[in-house]
Scaffold this motif. Structure first.
Motif, PDB file in Angstrom:
ATOM      1  N   ALA A 313       0.844  -1.209   0.000  1.00  0.00           N
ATOM      2  CA  ALA A 313       0.000   0.000   0.000  1.00  0.00           C
ATOM      3  C   ALA A 313       0.874   1.252   0.000  1.00  0.00           C
ATOM      4  N   GLU A 314       1.943   1.235   0.789  1.00  0.00           N
ATOM      5  CA  GLU A 314       2.804   2.430   0.845  1.00  0.00           C
ATOM      6  C   GLU A 314       3.553   2.611  -0.471  1.00  0.00           C
ATOM      7  N   TRP A 315       3.988   1.509  -1.062  1.00  0.00           N
ATOM      8  CA  TRP A 315       4.653   1.608  -2.375  1.00  0.00           C
ATOM      9  C   TRP A 315       3.693   2.198  -3.408  1.00  0.00           C
ATOM     10  N   LEU A 316       2.459   1.682  -3.416  1.00  0.00           N
ATOM     11  CA  LEU A 316       1.493   2.135  -4.428  1.00  0.00           C
ATOM     12  C   LEU A 316       1.230   3.633  -4.280  1.00  0.00           C
ATOM     13  N   LEU A 317       1.004   4.057  -3.057  1.00  0.00           N
ATOM     14  CA  LEU A 317       0.725   5.484  -2.846  1.00  0.00           C
ATOM     15  C   LEU A 317       1.927   6.341  -3.222  1.00  0.00           C
ATOM     16  N   SER A 318       3.110   5.884  -2.819  1.00  0.00           N
ATOM     17  CA  SER A 318       4.256   6.748  -3.122  1.00  0.00           C
ATOM     18  C   SER A 318       4.517   6.765  -4.632  1.00  0.00           C
ATOM     19  N   ALA A 319       4.277   5.653  -5.320  1.00  0.00           N
ATOM     20  CA  ALA A 319       4.478   5.669  -6.788  1.00  0.00           C
ATOM     21  C   ALA A 319       3.480   6.620  -7.441  1.00  0.00           C
ATOM     22  N   LEU A 320       2.216   6.495  -7.070  1.00  0.00           N
ATOM     23  CA  LEU A 320       1.191   7.318  -7.754  1.00  0.00           C
ATOM     24  C   LEU A 320       1.273   8.783  -7.380  1.00  0.00           C
ATOM     25  N   MET A 321       1.803   9.068  -6.183  1.00  0.00           N
ATOM     26  CA  MET A 321       1.841  10.470  -5.717  1.00  0.00           C
ATOM     27  C   MET A 321       3.208  11.114  -5.918  1.00  0.00           C
ATOM     28  N   ARG A 322       4.144  10.357  -6.514  1.00  0.00           N
ATOM     29  CA  ARG A 322       5.512  10.864  -6.654  1.00  0.00           C
ATOM     30  C   ARG A 322       5.545  12.143  -7.465  1.00  0.00           C
TER      31      ARG A 322
END
Ligand code: BDR
Ligand code: CA
Length: 322
Positions: A313-322
């Motif tokens: 979940a943290e990876w997904l959020l950081s990728a999409l919000m980068r």
């Protein structure tokens, strides 16, 4: 150096999130996207893929793939799945995948070369061995392997596959959708000799995201954050109603977990070398059969039975919000 990847998709709500996350990840260089029929017809999955690329502002080439599975169409009875429950709100059926993603129609077209030709003619010329992340039915790879397995495999390092399920299935009592749709193609991929890493429902159902995550995603400034949050919220709504997960307000984003695994393999847990075979026909059509015995057959793949939810979940959020 970024890993060169090809995405093979049947876009699809979770495919859309997987594509965005892959494009946004500096660890990956998406060299091409191949489409296939699965969640929707090939026209729709190709158009949906182009819409997602427009949203991201990407001109990665899209190769249109197979419109039907290898042989399953020859046996109409194989298309029967279990009776489905539906979610109706205000008289309208809410599906986990709309026919078209709620994005503007694309002005772009897919390449004139087909996905199968791309695999056979262009992939061997790529400057280093590529990784394929296949998150739809495996028909394109199945056809390419049937035509010329050597040409396809010579320059492919590994294949990540979202598909299958041992303790969890979703389309029949024995099978997950992607593998159920084209079991023969899946068996060809298992047999092809390229290392495969399987990301089945056992893993994706552990790696769910919640409405607390989509609330955070909505705060992102990238143009795709709101679309991604809405798309995942729709998945959460359908999961809550029809396929509840370990907690309420939670949904899977199956295909994005395969992208995450290609970057961070440790997001997969209980991921070991195992022997996999695919059920063909009858009640086991499309089943992923992992040899459970104390002395199993020789391993032929890596198959994960769990996932690290927070890491994903943290990876997904950081990728999409980068
Ligand atoms: C898989 O099937 C499709 O509906 C999803 O896009 C995912 O690839 C899950 O069973
Ligand atoms: Ca998919």
């Amino acid at each position: 150096m970024a890993k060169k990847v090809i995405l093979d998709v049947d876009t699809g709500s979770d495919d859309a999130i997987a594509i965005l996350a892959a494009l946004a990840s500096p660890e990956l260089e998406v060299v091409a996207i191949c489409t296939v029929a699965g969640n929707k017809s090939i026209d729709k999955t190709t158009e949906n893929t182009l819409r997602v690329l427009d949203l991201f502002g990407s001109n990665v080439p899209v190769f249109r793939g197979c419109k039907e599975p290898l042989t399953k169409d020859l046996t109409p009875s194989r298309w029967e799945s279990s009776p489905r429950k539906t979610l109706i709100i205000d008289g309208e059926e809410i599906q986990i995948h709309d026919d078209y993603l709620s994005l503007p129609p694309s002005k772009r077209q897919a390449e004139t070369m087909s996905a199968v030709e791309f695999y056979l003619k262009e992939v061997p010329k790529i400057s280093e061995p590529v990784t394929i992340i296949a998150v739809g039915p495996l028909t394109n790879l199945g056809v390419a392997l049937t035509i010329d397995a050597e040409a396809l495999c010579q320059n492919v390092a590994e294949i990540y596959i979202m598909g299958g399920g041992v303790s969890i299935t979703n389309y029949s009592p024995s099978a997950e959708f992607n593998i159920w749709f084209d079991p023969e193609a899946a068996q060809k991929v298992v047999n092809c000799g390229v290392p495969t890493i399987w990301v089945p429902l056992d893993a994706t159902h552990e790696a769910y995201v919640t409405s607390a995550h989509t609330a955070r995603l909505r705060e992102g400034s990238n143009p795709w954050c709101e679309f991604a949050a809405n798309t995942i919220d729709q998945r959460i709504m359908v999961h809550d109603a029809l396929q509840p997960l370990a907690e309420p307000n939670a949904g899977t984003v199956h295909d994005a977990l395969a992208v995450c695994a290609a970057i961070k393999l440790d997001v997969l847990t209980n991921c070991f070398e195992r022997h996999l075979s695919i059920g063909i026909g009858g009640a086991a059509d499309g089943q992923t059969i992992v040899d459970p015995r104390v002395y199993p057959l020789e391993p032929n793949c890596k198959f994960a039975l769990g996932a690290d939810r927070n890491l994903f979940a943290e990876w997904l959020l950081s990728a999409l919000m980068r």
